[in-house]
Write a protein that holds these residues in place. Structure first.
Motif, PDB file in Angstrom:
ATOM      1  N   VAL A  79      24.074  36.064  71.757  1.00 12.25           N
ATOM      2  CA  VAL A  79      23.704  37.397  71.276  1.00 12.25           C
ATOM      3  C   VAL A  79      23.329  37.332  69.798  1.00 12.25           C
ATOM      4  CG1 VAL A  79      25.193  38.579  72.940  1.00 12.25           C
ATOM      5  CG2 VAL A  79      26.080  38.039  70.692  1.00 12.25           C
ATOM      6  N   TYR A  80      22.653  38.371  69.341  1.00  9.63           N
ATOM      7  CA  TYR A  80      22.370  38.502  67.918  1.00  9.63           C
ATOM      8  C   TYR A  80      22.329  39.983  67.549  1.00  9.63           C
ATOM      9  CZ  TYR A  80      17.497  39.548  69.180  1.00  9.63           C
ATOM     10  OH  TYR A  80      16.372  40.107  69.712  1.00  9.63           O
ATOM     11  N   TYR A 112      18.937  49.025  64.445  1.00  3.68           N
ATOM     12  CA  TYR A 112      18.797  50.124  65.398  1.00  3.68           C
ATOM     13  C   TYR A 112      18.443  51.400  64.646  1.00  3.68           C
ATOM     14  CZ  TYR A 112      20.339  53.905  68.496  1.00  3.68           C
ATOM     15  OH  TYR A 112      20.415  55.063  69.212  1.00  3.68           O
ATOM     16  N   ASP A 172      22.078  47.173  66.902  1.00  4.71           N
ATOM     17  CA  ASP A 172      22.088  46.725  68.290  1.00  4.71           C
ATOM     18  C   ASP A 172      22.619  45.307  68.333  1.00  4.71           C
ATOM     19  OD1 ASP A 172      20.957  48.922  69.584  1.00  4.71           O
ATOM     20  OD2 ASP A 172      18.915  48.173  69.388  1.00  4.71           O
ATOM     21  N   VAL A 173      23.411  45.023  69.337  1.00  5.56           N
ATOM     22  CA  VAL A 173      23.771  43.641  69.640  1.00  5.56           C
ATOM     23  C   VAL A 173      22.926  43.295  70.865  1.00  5.56           C
ATOM     24  CG1 VAL A 173      25.593  42.073  70.393  1.00  5.56           C
ATOM     25  CG2 VAL A 173      26.083  43.803  68.664  1.00  5.56           C
ATOM     26  N   LYS A 174      21.958  42.426  70.629  1.00  8.69           N
ATOM     27  CA  LYS A 174      20.980  42.076  71.662  1.00  8.69           C
ATOM     28  C   LYS A 174      21.545  41.015  72.598  1.00  8.69           C
ATOM     29  CE  LYS A 174      17.630  44.406  69.554  1.00  8.69           C
ATOM     30  NZ  LYS A 174      16.673  45.314  70.110  1.00  8.69           N
ATOM     31  N   LEU A 175      21.508  41.340  73.873  1.00  8.87           N
ATOM     32  CA  LEU A 175      21.948  40.449  74.942  1.00  8.87           C
ATOM     33  C   LEU A 175      20.714  39.999  75.733  1.00  8.87           C
ATOM     34  CD1 LEU A 175      24.579  43.025  76.046  1.00  8.87           C
ATOM     35  CD2 LEU A 175      25.222  40.814  75.140  1.00  8.87           C
ATOM     36  N   HIS A 209      21.011  45.452  75.601  1.00  5.82           N
ATOM     37  CA  HIS A 209      21.618  45.521  74.265  1.00  5.82           C
ATOM     38  C   HIS A 209      22.782  46.514  74.268  1.00  5.82           C
ATOM     39  CE1 HIS A 209      18.763  48.913  74.179  1.00  5.82           C
ATOM     40  NE2 HIS A 209      19.637  49.477  73.378  1.00  5.82           N
ATOM     41  N   GLU A 257      24.601  49.313  71.683  1.00  9.01           N
ATOM     42  CA  GLU A 257      24.371  50.078  70.460  1.00  9.01           C
ATOM     43  C   GLU A 257      25.705  50.386  69.784  1.00  9.01           C
ATOM     44  OE1 GLU A 257      22.271  53.579  71.715  1.00  9.01           O
ATOM     45  OE2 GLU A 257      20.511  52.433  72.329  1.00  9.01           O
TER      46      GLU A 257
END
Length: 101
Positions: free
Chosen positions: A44-45, A49, A65-68, A72, A74
């Protein structure tokens, strides 16, 4: 002398500047978090947002945002309090002596 509603508004406005400055630093730090891996192995990164702003309630707020790989998450960060008394006459009032018996 009791505080007037206009005094409260002035105090709220006075806290907005340091709250926004602090939130801008926190937001920048969150965006600088390097990519990481969750316990289940998911990479993740953190991404932008919503940049810092004053919301409808008068609170400083931002979001990341934590991007999966499959979507993601929020996260919202907001200034939810202010550690200052708005009632000077109560905050600075000397302690009254109790009844003498």
């Amino acid at each position: 002398m009791p505080r007037k509603p206009v005094d409260f508004v002035k105090e709220q406005q006075a806290k907005a500047t340091p709250a926004m400055e602090a939130l801008a630093h926190l937001y920048k730090a969150l965006l600088a978090v390097p990519p990481f891996t969750l316990k289940d192995g998911t990479p993740v990164y953190v991404g932008a947002y919503e940049p810092p702003k004053i919301n409808e309630a008068g609170e400083a707020e931002c979001g990341v945002d934590v991007k999966l790989p499959m979507g993601h998450l929020e996260f919202t960060l907001r200034n939810s309090g202010w550690g200052k008394s708005f009632v000077d006459e109560l905050a600075n009032k000397p302690v009254k002596r109790g009844r003498e018996q």
